[in-house]
Design a protein around this motif. Structure first.
Motif, PDB file in Angstrom:
ATOM      1  N   GLY A 101      38.213  39.642  38.601  1.00  0.00           N
ATOM      2  CA  GLY A 101      39.148  40.117  37.591  1.00  0.00           C
ATOM      3  C   GLY A 101      39.322  39.195  36.404  1.00  0.00           C
ATOM      4  O   GLY A 101      39.931  39.583  35.396  1.00  0.00           O
ATOM      5  N   THR A 102      38.766  37.979  36.495  1.00  0.00           N
ATOM      6  CA  THR A 102      38.898  37.034  35.385  1.00  0.00           C
ATOM      7  C   THR A 102      37.783  37.173  34.361  1.00  0.00           C
ATOM      8  O   THR A 102      37.848  36.572  33.287  1.00  0.00           O
ATOM      9  N   ILE A 103      36.754  37.952  34.686  1.00  0.00           N
ATOM     10  CA  ILE A 103      35.579  38.052  33.812  1.00  0.00           C
ATOM     11  C   ILE A 103      35.872  38.978  32.636  1.00  0.00           C
ATOM     12  O   ILE A 103      36.277  40.126  32.823  1.00  0.00           O
ATOM     13  N   ARG A 104      35.648  38.470  31.443  1.00  0.00           N
ATOM     14  CA  ARG A 104      35.971  39.204  30.226  1.00  0.00           C
ATOM     15  C   ARG A 104      34.741  39.553  29.387  1.00  0.00           C
ATOM     16  O   ARG A 104      34.858  40.284  28.405  1.00  0.00           O
ATOM     17  N   VAL A 105      33.589  39.029  29.731  1.00  0.00           N
ATOM     18  CA  VAL A 105      32.393  39.282  28.923  1.00  0.00           C
ATOM     19  C   VAL A 105      31.642  40.502  29.445  1.00  0.00           C
ATOM     20  O   VAL A 105      31.824  40.898  30.612  1.00  0.00           O
ATOM     21  N   PRO A 106      30.827  41.131  28.620  1.00  0.00           N
ATOM     22  CA  PRO A 106      29.987  42.242  29.111  1.00  0.00           C
ATOM     23  C   PRO A 106      29.143  41.786  30.292  1.00  0.00           C
ATOM     24  O   PRO A 106      28.555  40.705  30.263  1.00  0.00           O
ATOM     25  N   THR A 107      29.092  42.627  31.323  1.00  0.00           N
ATOM     26  CA  THR A 107      28.414  42.249  32.571  1.00  0.00           C
ATOM     27  C   THR A 107      27.461  43.340  33.019  1.00  0.00           C
ATOM     28  O   THR A 107      27.830  44.515  33.076  1.00  0.00           O
ATOM     29  N   LEU A 108      26.249  42.936  33.337  1.00  0.00           N
ATOM     30  CA  LEU A 108      25.228  43.840  33.863  1.00  0.00           C
ATOM     31  C   LEU A 108      25.055  43.559  35.348  1.00  0.00           C
ATOM     32  O   LEU A 108      24.878  42.410  35.756  1.00  0.00           O
ATOM     33  N   ILE A 109      25.098  44.608  36.153  1.00  0.00           N
ATOM     34  CA  ILE A 109      24.929  44.483  37.601  1.00  0.00           C
ATOM     35  C   ILE A 109      23.669  45.241  37.999  1.00  0.00           C
ATOM     36  O   ILE A 109      23.603  46.467  37.871  1.00  0.00           O
ATOM     37  N   LEU A 110      22.665  44.510  38.451  1.00  0.00           N
ATOM     38  CA  LEU A 110      21.416  45.101  38.933  1.00  0.00           C
ATOM     39  C   LEU A 110      21.355  44.911  40.443  1.00  0.00           C
ATOM     40  O   LEU A 110      21.514  43.794  40.931  1.00  0.00           O
ATOM     41  N   HIS A 111      21.110  45.998  41.175  1.00  0.00           N
ATOM     42  CA  HIS A 111      21.190  45.897  42.638  1.00  0.00           C
ATOM     43  C   HIS A 111      20.288  46.942  43.284  1.00  0.00           C
ATOM     44  O   HIS A 111      20.306  48.118  42.911  1.00  0.00           O
ATOM     45  N   GLY A 166      30.948  28.950  27.260  1.00  0.00           N
ATOM     46  CA  GLY A 166      29.658  29.111  26.608  1.00  0.00           C
ATOM     47  C   GLY A 166      28.957  30.430  26.863  1.00  0.00           C
ATOM     48  O   GLY A 166      27.915  30.707  26.256  1.00  0.00           O
ATOM     49  N   VAL A 167      29.492  31.266  27.762  1.00  0.00           N
ATOM     50  CA  VAL A 167      28.792  32.483  28.180  1.00  0.00           C
ATOM     51  C   VAL A 167      29.158  33.661  27.275  1.00  0.00           C
ATOM     52  O   VAL A 167      30.339  33.980  27.103  1.00  0.00           O
ATOM     53  N   ALA A 168      28.129  34.312  26.750  1.00  0.00           N
ATOM     54  CA  ALA A 168      28.334  35.515  25.946  1.00  0.00           C
ATOM     55  C   ALA A 168      28.263  36.769  26.806  1.00  0.00           C
ATOM     56  O   ALA A 168      28.999  37.734  26.590  1.00  0.00           O
ATOM     57  N   LYS A 169      27.355  36.754  27.799  1.00  0.00           N
ATOM     58  CA  LYS A 169      27.183  37.894  28.684  1.00  0.00           C
ATOM     59  C   LYS A 169      26.815  37.385  30.079  1.00  0.00           C
ATOM     60  O   LYS A 169      26.230  36.312  30.220  1.00  0.00           O
ATOM     61  N   LEU A 170      27.154  38.201  31.083  1.00  0.00           N
ATOM     62  CA  LEU A 170      26.886  37.847  32.477  1.00  0.00           C
ATOM     63  C   LEU A 170      25.976  38.898  33.096  1.00  0.00           C
ATOM     64  O   LEU A 170      26.169  40.105  32.882  1.00  0.00           O
ATOM     65  N   ALA A 171      24.982  38.462  33.864  1.00  0.00           N
ATOM     66  CA  ALA A 171      24.092  39.382  34.571  1.00  0.00           C
ATOM     67  C   ALA A 171      24.055  39.000  36.047  1.00  0.00           C
ATOM     68  O   ALA A 171      23.792  37.842  36.384  1.00  0.00           O
ATOM     69  N   LEU A 172      24.327  39.963  36.904  1.00  0.00           N
ATOM     70  CA  LEU A 172      24.365  39.731  38.344  1.00  0.00           C
ATOM     71  C   LEU A 172      23.233  40.503  39.011  1.00  0.00           C
ATOM     72  O   LEU A 172      23.112  41.715  38.831  1.00  0.00           O
ATOM     73  N   PHE A 173      22.398  39.785  39.763  1.00  0.00           N
ATOM     74  CA  PHE A 173      21.238  40.382  40.406  1.00  0.00           C
ATOM     75  C   PHE A 173      21.418  40.320  41.920  1.00  0.00           C
ATOM     76  O   PHE A 173      21.324  39.247  42.515  1.00  0.00           O
ATOM     77  N   ALA A 174      21.729  41.453  42.544  1.00  0.00           N
ATOM     78  CA  ALA A 174      21.927  41.478  44.001  1.00  0.00           C
ATOM     79  C   ALA A 174      22.905  40.386  44.429  1.00  0.00           C
ATOM     80  O   ALA A 174      22.670  39.649  45.388  1.00  0.00           O
ATOM     81  N   ALA A 175      23.992  40.271  43.703  1.00  0.00           N
ATOM     82  CA  ALA A 175      24.918  39.159  43.886  1.00  0.00           C
ATOM     83  C   ALA A 175      25.646  39.220  45.230  1.00  0.00           C
ATOM     84  O   ALA A 175      26.024  40.298  45.703  1.00  0.00           O
ATOM     85  N   ALA A 176      25.856  38.051  45.818  1.00  0.00           N
ATOM     86  CA  ALA A 176      26.556  37.920  47.098  1.00  0.00           C
ATOM     87  C   ALA A 176      28.060  37.844  46.845  1.00  0.00           C
ATOM     88  O   ALA A 176      28.704  36.848  47.145  1.00  0.00           O
ATOM     89  N   ALA A 177      28.604  38.904  46.308  1.00  0.00           N
ATOM     90  CA  ALA A 177      30.013  38.931  45.934  1.00  0.00           C
ATOM     91  C   ALA A 177      30.531  40.370  46.038  1.00  0.00           C
ATOM     92  O   ALA A 177      29.763  41.309  45.854  1.00  0.00           O
ATOM     93  N   PRO A 178      31.813  40.569  46.326  1.00  0.00           N
ATOM     94  CA  PRO A 178      32.824  39.537  46.514  1.00  0.00           C
ATOM     95  C   PRO A 178      32.809  38.870  47.896  1.00  0.00           C
ATOM     96  O   PRO A 178      33.453  37.866  48.095  1.00  0.00           O
ATOM     97  N   SER A 179      32.035  39.418  48.838  1.00  0.00           N
ATOM     98  CA  SER A 179      31.897  38.776  50.148  1.00  0.00           C
ATOM     99  C   SER A 179      30.581  39.210  50.771  1.00  0.00           C
ATOM    100  O   SER A 179      30.291  40.409  50.841  1.00  0.00           O
ATOM    101  N   LEU A 180      29.796  38.240  51.204  1.00  0.00           N
ATOM    102  CA  LEU A 180      28.535  38.561  51.871  1.00  0.00           C
ATOM    103  C   LEU A 180      28.771  39.150  53.248  1.00  0.00           C
ATOM    104  O   LEU A 180      27.985  39.972  53.727  1.00  0.00           O
ATOM    105  N   ILE A 181      29.869  38.756  53.892  1.00  0.00           N
ATOM    106  CA  ILE A 181      30.136  39.221  55.254  1.00  0.00           C
ATOM    107  C   ILE A 181      31.297  40.210  55.284  1.00  0.00           C
ATOM    108  O   ILE A 181      32.101  40.297  54.351  1.00  0.00           O
ATOM    109  N   GLN A 182      31.364  40.954  56.353  1.00  0.00           N
ATOM    110  CA  GLN A 182      32.458  41.887  56.579  1.00  0.00           C
ATOM    111  C   GLN A 182      33.752  41.121  56.835  1.00  0.00           C
ATOM    112  O   GLN A 182      33.754  40.084  57.488  1.00  0.00           O
ATOM    113  N   ARG A 183      34.816  41.652  56.284  1.00  0.00           N
ATOM    114  CA  ARG A 183      36.143  41.110  56.557  1.00  0.00           C
ATOM    115  C   ARG A 183      37.075  42.277  56.878  1.00  0.00           C
ATOM    116  O   ARG A 183      36.720  43.437  56.655  1.00  0.00           O
TER     117      ARG A 183
END
Length: 271
Positions: free
Chosen positions: A209-219, A115-132
């Motif tokens: 890598g699975t995301i295919r829709v236009p994506t906005l990253i605000l951070h 159902g998603v046409a576009k994705l917007a990420l706001f200060a997203a905790a990805a791909p990992s919040l912690i150090q690895r």
């Protein structure tokens, strides 16, 4: 307009649905440890511009039910899917802040962006919040373990400390108290359970890598929770993405630079 949607037997998720007749729909997934009310300064403006805004309280938070378990990203993404299907949403914009951004990414991967046409990420905790070992850009593991310990021992004090590092620009005492109260609306066990998820969840690296829709990253450049290199990693991992740094924002960019935030989001929706 607010209502509950059943996602499992005896588990109901709260949904705030503003301007249901709006021309385009934006679904907002809040960050930890708040609820949909954190987007007040988006909900004040975007419905007036003709958009339908749907705020979802994750299980364990806000007005949603607070079961003992189900606080991993797979289940939380499944809860979002239940809401999407119940409301018959199509071609909507999915937006998530912090942990909500991580859940949005898992939704895209686990449910093929249903159902998603576009994705917007706001200060997203990805791909990992912690150090690895292979990702040195997050917080130290010990910092999250301390949050978990403090949640069990003195959750109000933990919440106040977290709130003090949330925003970059000055907030008033009453605003700080309001934000603090959002965290208190959650259950203690759900607050701790989500924090534990940050320690163990590593699947977001492949999810990007699975995301295919236009994506906005605000951070925010001054984010002390989800450090800015996380946004760079998201941008590299999502092919059709655009990264917009917020020069005068911390983790709470939706308030630190709320006018810019709303403007960037609207422009992205209308592209």
């Amino acid at each position: 307009m607010g209502y509950h949607i059943q996602v499992e037997a005896n588990i109901n998720i709260y949904v705030e649905d503003l301007n249901p007749e709006g021309c385009k729909t934006i679904v907002f997934i809040h960050g930890w440890p708040a609820n949909h009310k954190m987007f007040e300064y988006q909900f004040d403006q975007l419905p007036r511009q003709g958009y339908r805004c749907i705020g979802i309280d994750l299980r364990g938070f806000g007005n949603s039910d607070k079961p003992w378990d189900g606080y991993h990203y797979d289940q939380l993404a499944d809860d979002i899917r239940c809401v999407v299907e119940a409301l018959g949403l199509q071609q909507f914009i999915l937006g998530g802040h912090s942990t909500g951004g991580a859940i949005a990414i898992r939704y895209m991967a686990r449910h093929s962006g249903y159902g998603v046409a576009k994705l917007a990420l706001f200060a997203a905790a990805a791909p990992s919040l912690i150090q690895r070992a292979y990702f040195p850009y997050g917080l130290e593991r010990a910092a999250i373990e301390k949050i978990i310990e403090d949640t069990y021992n003195d959750r109000p004090n933990m919440l106040q400390g977290f709130g003090n590092m949330f925003f970059f620009q000055h907030v008033t005492g009453p605003f700080s108290e309001w934000f603090f109260q959002l965290g208190l609306e959650a259950a203690g066990w759900s607050t701790a359970a989500i924090a534990k998820t940050w320690l163990d969840e590593e699947g977001l690296f492949s999810d990007l890598g699975t995301i295919r829709v236009p994506t906005l990253i605000l951070h925010g450049l001054h984010d002390r929770v989800c450090l800015f290199p996380l946004a760079v990693a998201q941008h590299k991992g999502i092919k059709n993405s655009r990264l917009v740094p917020f020069k005068y924002s911390g983790h709470g960019l939706f308030y630190d630079q709320r006018d810019k935030f709303n403007k960037e989001l609207v422009e992205f929706i209308e592209e």
